[in-house]
Write a protein that holds these residues in place. Sequence first.
Motif, short mmCIF file in Angstrom:
data_model
loop_
_atom_site.label_atom_id
_atom_site.label_comp_id
_atom_site.label_asym_id
_atom_site.label_seq_id
_atom_site.Cartn_x
_atom_site.Cartn_y
_atom_site.Cartn_z
N VAL A 156 -30.52 38.41 -3.94
CA VAL A 156 -30.36 39.41 -2.88
C VAL A 156 -30.91 38.95 -1.54
O VAL A 156 -30.69 39.62 -0.54
N ASN A 157 -31.62 37.87 -1.51
CA ASN A 157 -32.17 37.36 -0.24
C ASN A 157 -31.46 36.12 0.25
O ASN A 157 -30.82 35.43 -0.36
N TRP A 194 -34.52 38.31 -6.98
CA TRP A 194 -35.03 38.08 -5.64
C TRP A 194 -34.15 37.10 -4.85
O TRP A 194 -33.74 37.37 -3.72
N TYR A 195 -33.88 35.95 -5.45
CA TYR A 195 -33.09 34.93 -4.74
C TYR A 195 -31.63 35.32 -4.60
O TYR A 195 -30.96 34.88 -3.66
#
Length: 130
Positions: free
Chosen positions: A129-130, A126-127
């Motif tokens: 790709v964001n 998550w972190y």
Amino acid sequence: MTPIAATTLYIGLFGLLMMILKLNVGRVRASKKINLGDGNDEAMQRAIRVQGNAVEDVPVVLFGLVGLGLLEAPVLLIHALGATFLLGRILHAIGLGGMPGAGIGRTIGTLLSLIVILVTAGACVWYAVN
């Protein structure tokens, strides 16, 4: 506390846990007079497995926490994952090391460890790709 400082805290705590598990193997080895291997002794086998299970799981989570720290994930997330994983590994060590079969500590410790590995992996993706 910064995310990388929180991560470093857990690296230190897990370093201490790994030392305790290693010393326990040495303690059992000395008390049973087993120089090499497990001597076909159940207590020795348990001590080795407790350390071995930690060696298998701890690096994966610590690498994940380092990644999360470097990506500046919330400190609360790092503490939640690190503290839960530490509790899980301690419960697992007590449960597997102290009693035959699948004791409650081993079961809860394994479950907590699996959840933390899954959440850590998901958070890393998550972190990243964001």
